[in-house]
Design a protein around this motif. Structure first.
Motif, mmCIF file in Angstrom:
data_model
loop_
_atom_site.group_PDB
_atom_site.id
_atom_site.type_symbol
_atom_site.label_atom_id
_atom_site.label_comp_id
_atom_site.label_asym_id
_atom_site.label_seq_id
_atom_site.Cartn_x
_atom_site.Cartn_y
_atom_site.Cartn_z
ATOM 1 N N ASP A 23 -7.384 -9.615 -2.429
ATOM 2 C CA ASP A 23 -7.843 -10.565 -3.390
ATOM 3 C C ASP A 23 -7.487 -9.627 -4.676
ATOM 4 O OD1 ASP A 23 -9.135 -13.078 -4.111
ATOM 5 O OD2 ASP A 23 -10.164 -11.713 -5.092
ATOM 6 N N ASP A 24 -7.475 -10.298 -5.757
ATOM 7 C CA ASP A 24 -7.336 -9.467 -7.056
ATOM 8 C C ASP A 24 -8.565 -8.836 -7.281
ATOM 9 O OD1 ASP A 24 -4.554 -10.040 -6.983
ATOM 10 O OD2 ASP A 24 -4.502 -11.880 -8.355
ATOM 11 N N ASN A 25 -9.469 -9.560 -7.010
ATOM 12 C CA ASN A 25 -11.184 -8.947 -7.370
ATOM 13 C C ASN A 25 -11.780 -8.373 -6.239
ATOM 14 O OD1 ASN A 25 -10.738 -10.403 -9.958
ATOM 15 N ND2 ASN A 25 -10.970 -12.513 -8.971
ATOM 16 N N SER A 26 -11.110 -7.710 -5.283
ATOM 17 C CA SER A 26 -11.732 -7.100 -4.361
ATOM 18 C C SER A 26 -12.424 -5.905 -4.762
ATOM 19 C CB SER A 26 -10.430 -6.531 -3.151
ATOM 20 O OG SER A 26 -9.676 -7.244 -2.698
ATOM 21 N N THR A 27 -13.418 -5.695 -4.081
ATOM 22 C CA THR A 27 -14.532 -4.670 -4.548
ATOM 23 C C THR A 27 -14.903 -3.778 -3.144
ATOM 24 O OG1 THR A 27 -16.375 -6.084 -3.691
ATOM 25 C CG2 THR A 27 -15.763 -6.369 -5.919
ATOM 26 N N ALA A 28 -15.528 -2.519 -3.439
ATOM 27 C CA ALA A 28 -16.025 -1.702 -2.385
ATOM 28 C C ALA A 28 -17.005 -2.409 -1.237
ATOM 29 C CB ALA A 28 -16.275 -0.589 -2.840
ATOM 30 N N GLN A 29 -17.884 -3.292 -1.911
ATOM 31 C CA GLN A 29 -18.802 -3.957 -1.111
ATOM 32 C C GLN A 29 -17.870 -4.901 -0.054
ATOM 33 O OE1 GLN A 29 -21.705 -3.621 -0.612
ATOM 34 N NE2 GLN A 29 -21.906 -5.261 0.943
ATOM 35 N N GLY A 30 -17.073 -5.805 -0.735
ATOM 36 C CA GLY A 30 -16.367 -6.615 0.026
ATOM 37 C C GLY A 30 -15.409 -5.991 1.064
ATOM 38 N N VAL A 31 -14.994 -4.718 0.843
ATOM 39 C CA VAL A 31 -14.230 -3.941 1.823
ATOM 40 C C VAL A 31 -15.272 -3.456 2.865
ATOM 41 C CG1 VAL A 31 -13.026 -1.774 2.259
ATOM 42 C CG2 VAL A 31 -12.291 -3.349 0.345
ATOM 43 N N ALA A 47 -6.695 -3.911 12.867
ATOM 44 C CA ALA A 47 -6.708 -3.178 11.576
ATOM 45 C C ALA A 47 -7.335 -4.071 10.746
ATOM 46 C CB ALA A 47 -5.292 -2.700 11.120
ATOM 47 N N ILE A 48 -7.686 -3.362 9.737
ATOM 48 C CA ILE A 48 -7.949 -3.943 8.341
ATOM 49 C C ILE A 48 -6.839 -3.580 7.509
ATOM 50 C CG2 ILE A 48 -10.404 -4.114 8.725
ATOM 51 C CD1 ILE A 48 -10.825 -2.177 6.476
ATOM 52 N N CYS A 49 -6.496 -4.540 6.471
ATOM 53 C CA CYS A 49 -5.345 -4.510 5.451
ATOM 54 C C CYS A 49 -6.216 -4.466 3.975
ATOM 55 C CB CYS A 49 -4.061 -5.070 5.630
ATOM 56 S SG CYS A 49 -2.658 -4.865 4.591
ATOM 57 N N ILE A 50 -6.088 -3.468 3.414
ATOM 58 C CA ILE A 50 -6.772 -3.469 2.013
ATOM 59 C C ILE A 50 -5.901 -2.773 0.940
ATOM 60 C CG2 ILE A 50 -8.957 -3.626 2.847
ATOM 61 C CD1 ILE A 50 -8.996 -0.617 2.905
ATOM 62 N N TRP A 51 -6.473 -2.999 -0.383
ATOM 63 C CA TRP A 51 -5.745 -2.155 -1.422
ATOM 64 C C TRP A 51 -6.099 -0.710 -1.273
ATOM 65 C CZ3 TRP A 51 -2.877 -4.921 -4.438
ATOM 66 C CH2 TRP A 51 -2.746 -6.220 -4.697
ATOM 67 N N ALA A 70 -4.980 0.029 7.228
ATOM 68 C CA ALA A 70 -3.579 -0.437 6.606
ATOM 69 C C ALA A 70 -3.822 -0.726 5.205
ATOM 70 C CB ALA A 70 -2.860 -1.494 7.201
ATOM 71 N N THR A 71 -2.798 -0.316 4.481
ATOM 72 C CA THR A 71 -2.791 -0.676 3.134
ATOM 73 C C THR A 71 -1.262 -1.076 2.587
ATOM 74 O OG1 THR A 71 -3.406 0.304 0.556
ATOM 75 C CG2 THR A 71 -2.114 1.578 2.018
ATOM 76 N N VAL A 72 -1.185 -1.592 1.260
ATOM 77 C CA VAL A 72 0.108 -1.915 0.942
ATOM 78 C C VAL A 72 0.602 -1.219 -0.370
ATOM 79 C CG1 VAL A 72 -0.221 -4.395 1.368
ATOM 80 C CG2 VAL A 72 -1.299 -3.740 -0.825
ATOM 81 N N VAL A 73 1.873 -1.048 -0.416
ATOM 82 C CA VAL A 73 2.684 -0.345 -1.452
ATOM 83 C C VAL A 73 3.541 -1.323 -1.909
ATOM 84 C CG1 VAL A 73 2.091 1.915 -0.705
ATOM 85 C CG2 VAL A 73 4.220 0.990 0.024
ATOM 86 N N ASN A 74 4.083 -1.208 -3.298
ATOM 87 C CA ASN A 74 4.950 -2.001 -3.835
ATOM 88 C C ASN A 74 4.678 -3.595 -3.851
ATOM 89 O OD1 ASN A 74 7.276 -2.161 -5.468
ATOM 90 N ND2 ASN A 74 8.761 -2.554 -3.865
#
Length: 256
Positions: A23-31, A47-51, A70-74
């Motif tokens: 989500d564009d508004n992700s937070t550390a608490q949300g993670v 897995a979890i997939c996060i910013w 997991a995380t995302v690039v590009n």
């Protein structure tokens, strides 16, 4: 399908989920909440997939649990700045990412062919090495036709992708059974050990069952396991836990 069959299916799906918060508004608490949701009384998600900015937080929270980060690039636009993508990837790996979900520069692929895409995927794979899994997001809903999906799948596999993934979850058309069929057939024909990840719009156990049926039919019984198949989802876990008698987990994050 009997109640026992649905329970078995739910347990199977649970182990294949990449529980996602992009989500564009992700937070550390949300993670932190997402990380807690990944551990259930019935087992954990794959897995979890996060910013990328939350990798270190998630790694600390999930240490020793077996849940990969997991995380995302590009992401999500699939740009053409290879140097920028490599910098993102280096930082993510340094922060502890177990898996990298790279968006294919799909617009350039469609307009100009595979050269830049090959360079980007191959360069990111070199950084990942054997330790970090590379998933290449094809953004199948934006590719023109079945031939383009097939070609993108082949390019990603030839350049060393550990998984090919349908979608970012950020466009109008995300995972579809038709796209998954093409991708699975590309894996089968290549002889690759790579896996596949449908992502976006998969919210119920019945949705998931449709994709698993395709995989079982094309790749054979026993092929599907967390090393070869993932669901990119934020809401699917709620239905899975409901089927297992735990009730829905806390409110899912948006994005998938």
């Amino acid at each position: 399908m009997t109640a026992d069959d649905r329970r078995s299916l739910a347990l199977r799906v649970l182990s294949l989920i990449d529980l996602t918060d992009l989500d564009d508004n992700s937070t550390a608490q949300g993670v932190a909440e997402l990380s807690a949701r990944a551990i259930t009384p019935h087992g954990h998600t794959a897995a979890i997939c996060i910013w990328p900015r939350f990798i270190e937080t998630a790694k600390a929270l999930l240490h020793g649990t077996g849940v990969r980060v997991a995380t995302v690039v590009n992401f999500p636009h699939g740009g053409t700045d290879i140097d920028g993508v490599l910098a993102e990837t280096r930082r993510a790996i340094s922060d502890g990412a177990d898996e990298i979900d790279l968006v294919l520069p799909y617009r350039d692929f469609a307009a100009n062919g595979a050269a830049l895409s090959r360079q980007m995927i191959g360069s990111v794979k070199k950084l990942c090495g054997r330790k970090v899994k590379l998933k290449v997001i094809l953004e199948t809903g934006k590719l023109a036709d079945e031939a383009a999906i097939e070609s993108a799948s082949e390019v990603a596999l030839e350049e060393g992708a550990d998984f090919i993934k349908t979608s970012t979850g950020k466009v109008e058309i995300n995972a579809t059974p038709a796209a998954l069929r093409i991708m699975l057939e590309a894996i089968r024909e290549s002889g690759s050990a790579a896996g596949v990840k449908p992502a976006g719009g998969i919210r119920t156990l019945d949705d998931a069952a449709q994709y698993l049926d395709f995989a079982d039919a094309i790749m054979g019984e026993g092929w599907v396991k967390p090393e070869t198949f993932r669901f990119g989802a934020s809401k699917l876990l709620d239905d899975v836990l409901g089927q297992l008698g735990s009730g829905a987990s806390s409110t899912a994050s948006s994005g998938y």
